[in-house]
Design an enzyme around this catalytic site. Sequence first.
Site, PDB file in Angstrom:
ATOM      1  N   HIS A  94      -8.504   0.844  -4.429  1.00 51.03           N
ATOM      2  CA  HIS A  94      -9.567   0.716  -3.140  1.00 51.03           C
ATOM      3  C   HIS A  94     -10.217   2.087  -2.855  1.00 51.03           C
ATOM      4  CE1 HIS A  94     -10.350  -0.532   1.126  1.00 51.03           C
ATOM      5  NE2 HIS A  94     -11.375  -0.633   0.630  1.00 51.03           N
ATOM      6  N   MET A 139     -12.425   4.002  -0.738  1.00 53.46           N
ATOM      7  CA  MET A 139     -13.222   4.122   0.497  1.00 53.46           C
ATOM      8  C   MET A 139     -13.823   5.572   0.399  1.00 53.46           C
ATOM      9  SD  MET A 139     -10.431   2.632   3.002  1.00 53.46           S
ATOM     10  CE  MET A 139      -8.996   2.970   1.975  1.00 53.46           C
ATOM     11  N   HIS A 153      -1.072  -1.359  -4.260  1.00 55.21           N
ATOM     12  CA  HIS A 153      -2.452  -1.080  -3.607  1.00 55.21           C
ATOM     13  C   HIS A 153      -2.577   0.431  -3.387  1.00 55.21           C
ATOM     14  CE1 HIS A 153      -6.035  -2.356  -1.735  1.00 55.21           C
ATOM     15  NE2 HIS A 153      -5.786  -1.531  -0.689  1.00 55.21           N
ATOM     16  N   MET A 160     -11.373  -6.591   5.103  1.00 48.63           N
ATOM     17  CA  MET A 160     -10.444  -5.325   5.993  1.00 48.63           C
ATOM     18  C   MET A 160     -10.375  -6.077   7.137  1.00 48.63           C
ATOM     19  SD  MET A 160     -10.038  -3.002   3.845  1.00 48.63           S
ATOM     20  CE  MET A 160      -9.206  -1.829   5.232  1.00 48.63           C
ATOM     21  N   MET A 199      -9.134   7.880   0.073  1.00 44.30           N
ATOM     22  CA  MET A 199     -10.187   8.127   1.131  1.00 44.30           C
ATOM     23  C   MET A 199     -10.838   9.577   1.076  1.00 44.30           C
ATOM     24  SD  MET A 199      -8.084   6.067   4.228  1.00 44.30           S
ATOM     25  CE  MET A 199      -6.411   6.618   3.602  1.00 44.30           C
ATOM     26  N   ASP A 247      -4.811   3.136  -1.915  1.00 40.79           N
ATOM     27  CA  ASP A 247      -6.048   3.709  -1.000  1.00 40.79           C
ATOM     28  C   ASP A 247      -6.654   5.031  -1.187  1.00 40.79           C
ATOM     29  OD1 ASP A 247      -6.327   1.324   0.500  1.00 40.79           O
ATOM     30  OD2 ASP A 247      -4.394   1.862   1.238  1.00 40.79           O
ATOM     31  N   SER A 254       0.820  -1.132   0.218  1.00 43.87           N
ATOM     32  CA  SER A 254       0.001   0.235  -0.152  1.00 43.87           C
ATOM     33  C   SER A 254       0.766   1.270  -0.133  1.00 43.87           C
ATOM     34  CB  SER A 254      -0.934   0.026   1.181  1.00 43.87           C
ATOM     35  OG  SER A 254      -1.754   1.280   1.414  1.00 43.87           O
ATOM     36  N   PHE A 269      -7.191   4.304   8.440  1.00 43.87           N
ATOM     37  CA  PHE A 269      -5.740   4.774   8.821  1.00 43.87           C
ATOM     38  C   PHE A 269      -4.795   3.327   8.733  1.00 43.87           C
ATOM     39  CE2 PHE A 269      -8.220   8.021  10.576  1.00 43.87           C
ATOM     40  CZ  PHE A 269      -7.733   9.030  10.687  1.00 43.87           C
ATOM     41  N   GLY A 270      -3.581   3.613   8.582  1.00 39.88           N
ATOM     42  CA  GLY A 270      -2.437   2.581   8.627  1.00 39.88           C
ATOM     43  C   GLY A 270      -2.086   2.366   9.984  1.00 39.88           C
ATOM     44  N   GLY A 271      -1.417   1.078  10.085  1.00 42.89           N
ATOM     45  CA  GLY A 271      -0.823   0.768  11.306  1.00 42.89           C
ATOM     46  C   GLY A 271      -1.354   0.403  12.423  1.00 42.89           C
ATOM     47  N   ASP A 275      -6.590  -6.776   3.998  1.00 44.58           N
ATOM     48  CA  ASP A 275      -5.877  -5.485   4.350  1.00 44.58           C
ATOM     49  C   ASP A 275      -6.044  -5.139   5.639  1.00 44.58           C
ATOM     50  OD1 ASP A 275      -4.450  -3.001   4.027  1.00 44.58           O
ATOM     51  OD2 ASP A 275      -6.057  -2.292   2.764  1.00 44.58           O
ATOM     52  N   GLY A 276      -5.103  -4.729   6.327  1.00 45.08           N
ATOM     53  CA  GLY A 276      -4.830  -4.168   7.611  1.00 45.08           C
ATOM     54  C   GLY A 276      -3.961  -5.333   8.502  1.00 45.08           C
TER      55      GLY A 276
END
Length: 219
Positions: free
Chosen positions: A67, A69, A34, A141, A38, A36, A9, A147-149, A179-180
């Site tokens: 993706h 969102m 990937h 998901m 948002m 993202d 990502s 948010f990442g991390g 993902d996640g």
Amino acid sequence: MKKIYVSPSILSADFYKLGEEISSIEFAGAEFMHFDVMDGHFVDNISFGIPVLKSISNTHHMVNDVHIMISEPLRYASRFVDAGADILTFHLEALNNEEEVLKIISIIHEKGAKAGISIKPNTKVEELDRYLYKVDLVLIMSVEPGFGGQKFMESALDKIAYLDKYKKEHSLSYLIEVDGGINDITAKKCIEVGVDVLVAGSYVFKAKNYKEAIDSLRG
């Protein structure tokens, strides 16, 4: 042994040297990239959109795994495909009814891309059943999107297993993506229950060696 694809990502990449980062993950063996999107409405964060995708989509040979969102996926789907999305994944929760879901799948396919569908952690996987014969990819998901991390949610494993069983029982061919919170430990768990594509952001881009990180995800 089936092929496991890795989709780093770029939300976790260093944007000061984005072109170099993209080249590095491709050289390291990533098959997908990937992307993202948002909008600050469907999820509580804002990332990047069509202009950025258009500027980078032809700079590599990986699959542009996009993706979205966003709250109005029907409005923007064709524009993301035009900008270079090879796979365009939308959220079930962003659409109002079955008619809209089938419409966006049709739009994506008519534009020449593959259609993916995703659900948030609190959505029951069975709600996807009626669409599985139409889509090319299902994205589970394993964190709350935005948010990442974040820490991996173990409940994703049951959803992946369900989708893998459903695919085999109905002779379907969609890819199962997760993902996640993906790292070498959670990736192994996902592979064991049937995942095909691993999305990883921080785990890859914070690694000293991208190739070692990507290889470790495949086990």
